[in-house]
Design a protein around this motif. Structure first.
Motif, mmCIF file in Angstrom:
data_model
loop_
_atom_site.group_PDB
_atom_site.id
_atom_site.type_symbol
_atom_site.label_atom_id
_atom_site.label_comp_id
_atom_site.label_asym_id
_atom_site.label_seq_id
_atom_site.Cartn_x
_atom_site.Cartn_y
_atom_site.Cartn_z
ATOM 1 N N ALA A 183 -9.099 16.752 26.289
ATOM 2 C CA ALA A 183 -8.462 15.528 26.784
ATOM 3 C C ALA A 183 -6.947 15.595 26.719
ATOM 4 O O ALA A 183 -6.319 16.517 27.209
ATOM 5 C CB ALA A 183 -9.002 14.324 26.035
ATOM 6 N N THR A 184 -6.335 14.607 26.048
ATOM 7 C CA THR A 184 -4.876 14.486 26.033
ATOM 8 C C THR A 184 -4.206 15.706 25.415
ATOM 9 O O THR A 184 -3.166 16.162 25.900
ATOM 10 C CB THR A 184 -4.447 13.226 25.273
ATOM 11 N N ASP A 185 -4.800 16.239 24.337
ATOM 12 C CA ASP A 185 -4.197 17.404 23.677
ATOM 13 C C ASP A 185 -4.112 18.595 24.627
ATOM 14 O O ASP A 185 -3.101 19.302 24.669
ATOM 15 C CB ASP A 185 -5.006 17.791 22.439
ATOM 16 N N LEU A 186 -5.176 18.823 25.395
ATOM 17 C CA LEU A 186 -5.176 19.935 26.343
ATOM 18 C C LEU A 186 -4.143 19.694 27.441
ATOM 19 O O LEU A 186 -3.433 20.623 27.851
ATOM 20 C CB LEU A 186 -6.564 20.107 26.958
ATOM 21 N N ARG A 187 -4.035 18.455 27.892
ATOM 22 C CA ARG A 187 -3.054 18.136 28.924
ATOM 23 C C ARG A 187 -1.635 18.384 28.428
ATOM 24 O O ARG A 187 -0.763 18.832 29.181
ATOM 25 C CB ARG A 187 -3.201 16.677 29.384
ATOM 26 N N LYS A 188 -1.379 18.093 27.140
ATOM 27 C CA LYS A 188 -0.049 18.326 26.583
ATOM 28 C C LYS A 188 0.316 19.805 26.607
ATOM 29 O O LYS A 188 1.455 20.170 26.919
ATOM 30 C CB LYS A 188 0.018 17.796 25.145
ATOM 31 N N ILE A 189 -0.651 20.646 26.294
ATOM 32 C CA ILE A 189 -0.389 22.089 26.283
ATOM 33 C C ILE A 189 -0.171 22.603 27.699
ATOM 34 O O ILE A 189 0.767 23.367 27.973
ATOM 35 C CB ILE A 189 -1.566 22.843 25.619
ATOM 36 N N ILE A 190 -1.038 22.161 28.612
ATOM 37 C CA ILE A 190 -0.898 22.582 30.004
ATOM 38 C C ILE A 190 0.445 22.115 30.566
ATOM 39 O O ILE A 190 1.134 22.856 31.279
ATOM 40 C CB ILE A 190 -2.061 22.027 30.850
ATOM 41 N N ALA A 191 0.818 20.883 30.235
ATOM 42 C CA ALA A 191 2.101 20.345 30.700
ATOM 43 C C ALA A 191 3.263 21.162 30.148
ATOM 44 O O ALA A 191 4.233 21.441 30.864
ATOM 45 C CB ALA A 191 2.243 18.884 30.296
ATOM 46 N N ALA A 192 3.175 21.561 28.886
ATOM 47 C CA ALA A 192 4.238 22.361 28.280
ATOM 48 C C ALA A 192 4.395 23.688 29.026
ATOM 49 O O ALA A 192 5.516 24.151 29.268
ATOM 50 C CB ALA A 192 3.938 22.616 26.807
ATOM 51 N N LEU A 193 3.263 24.295 29.405
ATOM 52 C CA LEU A 193 3.310 25.541 30.171
ATOM 53 C C LEU A 193 3.995 25.336 31.522
ATOM 54 O O LEU A 193 4.854 26.121 31.933
ATOM 55 C CB LEU A 193 1.885 26.068 30.393
ATOM 56 N N LYS A 194 3.597 24.276 32.208
ATOM 57 C CA LYS A 194 4.159 24.021 33.539
ATOM 58 C C LYS A 194 5.637 23.637 33.460
ATOM 59 O O LYS A 194 6.437 24.040 34.302
ATOM 60 C CB LYS A 194 3.350 22.923 34.230
ATOM 61 N N ILE A 195 5.983 22.858 32.434
ATOM 62 C CA ILE A 195 7.379 22.448 32.282
ATOM 63 C C ILE A 195 8.260 23.656 31.978
ATOM 64 O O ILE A 195 9.367 23.782 32.517
ATOM 65 C CB ILE A 195 7.514 21.377 31.189
ATOM 66 N N SER A 196 7.772 24.571 31.138
ATOM 67 C CA SER A 196 8.570 25.769 30.832
ATOM 68 C C SER A 196 8.821 26.584 32.100
ATOM 69 O O SER A 196 9.900 27.154 32.280
ATOM 70 C CB SER A 196 7.871 26.626 29.774
ATOM 71 N N SER A 197 7.830 26.600 32.989
ATOM 72 C CA SER A 197 7.998 27.305 34.261
ATOM 73 C C SER A 197 9.054 26.619 35.130
ATOM 74 O O SER A 197 9.885 27.289 35.760
ATOM 75 C CB SER A 197 6.660 27.355 35.015
ATOM 76 N N GLU A 198 9.046 25.287 35.145
ATOM 77 C CA GLU A 198 10.042 24.535 35.921
ATOM 78 C C GLU A 198 11.448 24.783 35.368
ATOM 79 O O GLU A 198 12.401 24.975 36.133
ATOM 80 C CB GLU A 198 9.731 23.039 35.875
ATOM 81 N N VAL A 199 11.573 24.791 34.055
ATOM 82 C CA VAL A 199 12.887 24.992 33.436
ATOM 83 C C VAL A 199 13.392 26.411 33.697
ATOM 84 O O VAL A 199 14.586 26.623 33.937
ATOM 85 C CB VAL A 199 12.832 24.701 31.915
#
Length: 219
Positions: free
Chosen positions: A76-92
């Motif tokens: 749920a939310t915990d998995l989304r946080k990790i996935i978001a962190a991966l995608k955000i690092s790619s954007e940065v």
């Protein structure tokens, strides 16, 4: 409880690494723009060579995120946080690449006298940096309202981009020998506009983390 504490600590470490990525990228964007305006070729070269630090941070974030998924089996939310962190690092990381592109534009122009005083490009740079810092803050605080406010600033960035490129291209007929410089300045505007888009993508990830739904904030 111990497992949850460990997970939260690791997630906070991910966020701290993202904060450092944004800090380094922000410095790179600001200094690349300054190098362009001041025609500081030494500083521009430094931006190009310094990109490896941000790439290394992205790699560490990827490693930690994969390890968290493998060892903690988040849902749920915990998995989304990790996935978001991966995608955000790619954007940065892409934002940092655009900073390098601005530095390269400065190198392409070199010491050629500017066709006009460069005042609007730095203004655009300040706005996209504000967007980036705002978007990451919304992620750190799980604030969807702030995320949407950050994304709204992209309209102004797009407006500035259109005006600046139109103005720059209008100089070509009267200054054909300065076509390379004009083109590089127009490219720089495009790189800054892309930074705004990447920041908007980060805001979308914040909303995804909190709501579980993907929204297109670029429309």
């Amino acid at each position: 409880m111990v497992t949850r504490t460990n997970f939260d600590n690791n997630l906070n470490q991910l966020k701290e690494m993202l904060m450092e990525m944004v800090r380094l990228s922000t410095v790179a964007v600001r200094e690349a723009t300054e190098a362009l305006v001041a025609q500081d070729l030494e500083k521009a070269n430094g931006i190009v060579k310094g990109d490896t630090k941000i790439d290394e941070l992205e790699a560490k974030i990827n490693e930690k995120a994969i390890l968290l998924i493998a060892t903690e089996s988040p849902v749920a939310t915990d998995l989304r946080k990790i996935i978001a962190a991966l995608k955000i690092s790619s954007e940065v990381e892409r934002i940092a690449d655009n900073a390098v592109n601005i530095a390269k534009a400065a190198l392409h122009i070199g010491k050629e006298k500017h066709i006009k005083e460069i005042v609007d490009i730095p203004k655009m740079m300040i706005l996209v940096i504000e967007m980036l810092e705002c978007a990451l803050k919304s992620f750190y605080e799980n604030d969807t309202v702030l995320a949407r406010e950050c994304a709204k600033k992209d309209d102004k960035v797009d407006e500035m981009y259109g005006q600046l490129v139109s103005e720059l291209l209008s100089f070509i007929p009267k200054n054909p020998t300065a076509t390379n410089q004009i083109t590089q300045l127009a490219y720089t505007c495009r790189y800054l506009e892309r930074i705004g888009d990447h920041s908007t993508n980060i805001s979308e990830q914040v909303i995804y983390v909190v709501t579980g739904k993907l929204y297109d904030l670029n429309t």
